[in-house]
Design an enzyme around this catalytic site. Sequence first.
Site, PDB file in Angstrom:
ATOM      1  N   GLU A 107     -41.074  15.674 -19.294  1.00  0.00           N
ATOM      2  CA  GLU A 107     -40.260  14.815 -18.415  1.00  0.00           C
ATOM      3  C   GLU A 107     -38.957  15.528 -18.041  1.00  0.00           C
ATOM      4  OE1 GLU A 107     -41.552  12.168 -17.234  1.00  0.00           O
ATOM      5  OE2 GLU A 107     -42.913  11.283 -18.697  1.00  0.00           O
ATOM      6  N   CYS A 166     -55.369   9.250  -5.227  1.00  0.00           N
ATOM      7  CA  CYS A 166     -54.787   8.174  -4.423  1.00  0.00           C
ATOM      8  C   CYS A 166     -55.464   6.841  -4.755  1.00  0.00           C
ATOM      9  CB  CYS A 166     -54.914   8.486  -2.936  1.00  0.00           C
ATOM     10  SG  CYS A 166     -54.244   7.183  -1.878  1.00  0.00           S
TER      11      CYS A 166
HETATM   12 ZN    ZN Z   1     -54.710   7.897   0.244  1.00  0.00          ZN
END
Ligand code: ZN
Length: 189
Positions: A94, A150
């Site tokens: 991080e 996605c």
């Molecule tokens: Zn997409």
Amino acid sequence: MFLERDLSHRRPGGSIEVIAGSMFSGKTEELIRRMRRAQFARQKVEIFKAKIDIRYSETEVVSHDENSIPSTPVDNSAAVLLLSGGCEVVGIDEAQFFDKGLVDVCVRLADQGVRVIIAGLDMDFKGKPFGPMPELMAVADYVTKVHAICMRCGSVAQFSHRLSDNEKQVMLGEKNDYEPLCRRCYNTK
Ligand code: ZN
């Protein structure tokens, strides 16, 4: 794919590797994979992470077996330098939450012969470069971009879309707070 053979042997001069990507892209998993390989080679390893990242209990990175990787929460980049004495491989998780001083710290460690492996978010939820990550990517010997999938169309995603209206740059969250999106879906969200 990643040029593993370039990194599997120890570079006497030290090196900086950056693993950058969106949320849910597997950055930390890749960091731990590389750290474990160094550990199998009997190198002294340690992971540092910014104290702000309180999502994970310390025991998540440090599983209590003989192959556990010590993970130390630190307040700032100077503490990384102070606490990494004797380490052959230093991991930073991080990294976007650290101050900009982390860049000099990593260069110094690499110059001293340490292999530094950094994982972090390359962009914040607005798609802007995050914290010291752009500079770290510039000074690195190797940069690996990892991607998520996605959530809307299934293609390769590089953006971390925040699902709430909170405008603060730093907002820790998990699956209910962010979704990875590709460029097209991010731009039409
Ligand atoms: Zn997409």
